[in-house]
Design an enzyme around this catalytic site. Structure first.
Site, short mmCIF file in Angstrom:
data_model
loop_
_atom_site.label_atom_id
_atom_site.label_comp_id
_atom_site.label_asym_id
_atom_site.label_seq_id
_atom_site.Cartn_x
_atom_site.Cartn_y
_atom_site.Cartn_z
CG ASP A 1 -1.83 1.19 1.30
OD1 ASP A 1 -1.73 2.07 0.44
OD2 ASP A 1 -2.66 1.23 2.23
CB SER B 1 -0.27 10.83 -17.33
OG SER B 1 -1.40 11.27 -18.06
CE1 TYR C 1 -4.30 9.58 -12.83
CE2 TYR C 1 -4.63 10.59 -14.98
CZ TYR C 1 -4.11 9.58 -14.20
OH TYR C 1 -3.38 8.57 -14.79
CE LYS D 1 0.33 9.45 -13.68
NZ LYS D 1 0.74 8.19 -13.00
#
Length: 296
Positions: free
Chosen positions: A64, A143, A157, A161
């Site tokens: 995790d 990304s 998001y 990234k």
């Protein structure tokens, strides 16, 4: 030569595909995932079944990235079973969709915790071993949104990234003299074959969502539809996994600094190329060109 590899976020999507392909290529792969005896028990079993059926070395490990204890335990597990850790693949990530204003600061912090701080926790657990050996490879799954065309309603998001990419760029220079190499793999938008959009989170402030819906009615559905329309029919998320395998299997010192897999061609490859060239030129100007490649 077979390598020992740890991948974060390997229960599904790019991570699961990559874990299997790397194992097929002859490497010992630890597929990191949360809650291997609970919510991801089925994914862990699927990895074990794949290992048995295909005669490869694919293992699941509890990981995790939002927990320092978990990241440290995962790395200790790998090192207790193998002599060393050769490759670390930063793949874990989470997507959210919706108007930026509707996300609370706490939601953004949680997103950054997974997508950005998670890489820091994992690096701090693994890099001491790699530095001591004077060898290793960091693969960051970025990304195209960090530099390419970006539609609205994905701001948290995209920002996370971009932050991860900035961290990867700096780390590449700071670990090079320890003989540790860096490659950044940059996928574009894949609307099929992964759970990115299907499992995305939403904003907490519904009142703000409703206010935006007055002038931006159905925008997220429009974005999804248009992204799907411009994506070529031959687009395959497995190409991302193949690119990672190619990076790992390339001779040290010859690995690409950045690899793009963007069937829809949102322009990120062009912008990144300019930025990476300027970065390299600047390092040469200040006499730090040795940091562009890992020490032998």
């Amino acid at each position: 030569m077979s390598k020992t590899i740890l991948i974060s976020g390997a229960s599904s999507g790019f991570g699961a595909l990559t874990a299997r392909m790397l194992a097929d290529a002859g490497h010992t792969v630890y597929a990191g995932m949360r809650d291997v005896t609970g919510r991801n028990a089925e994914a862990a079993k699927a990895a074990a079944d794949y290992s048995t059926e295909h005669g490869v070395d694919l293992r699941s490990v509890e990981l995790d990235v939002s927990s320092e204890d978990s990241t440290e335990r995962a790395v200790r597990t790998v090192l207790s079973e193998r002599e060393h850790l050769d490759v670390l693949v930063h793949n874990a990530g989470h997507m959210v969709t919706g108007p930026a204003e509707a996300f609370t600061p706490e939601q953004l912090a949680a997103l950054y915790d997974t997508n950005v701080l998670g890489t820091q926790r994992l690096n701090r657990a693994a890099l001491p071993h790699m530095r001591e050996r004077g060898d290793g490879l960091l693969v960051w799954i970025g990304s195209s949104s960090s530099r390419g065309g970006t539609p609205p309603y994905l701001a948290p998001y995209f920002a996370a990234k971009a932050a991860m990419d900035a961290l990867a760029v700096s780390y590449a220079l700071e670990v090079a003299r320890f003989g540790i190499e860096t490659s950044i793999v940059v996928p574009g938008s894949f609307t099929h074959g992964t759970n990115h959009f299907a499992h995305s989170g939403g904003p907490a402030d519904q009142a703000v969502v409703d206010a935006y819906e007055i002038r931006y009615a159905g925008l997220m559905d429009q974005v999804g539809q248009k992204l799907a329309e411009i994506e070529p029919t031959w687009a395959d998320p497995a190409e991302v996994a193949r690119a990672i395998v190619a990076v790992v299997d390339t001779e040290k010192g010859r690995r690409p600094y950045r690899v793009h897999i963007d069937p829809s061609d949102d322009g990120a490859a062009v912008v990144f190329a300019v930025g990476d060239r300027i970065r390299a030129d600047f390092l040469r100007r200040i006499g730090l060109q040795d940091l562009l490649h890992p020490a032998s």
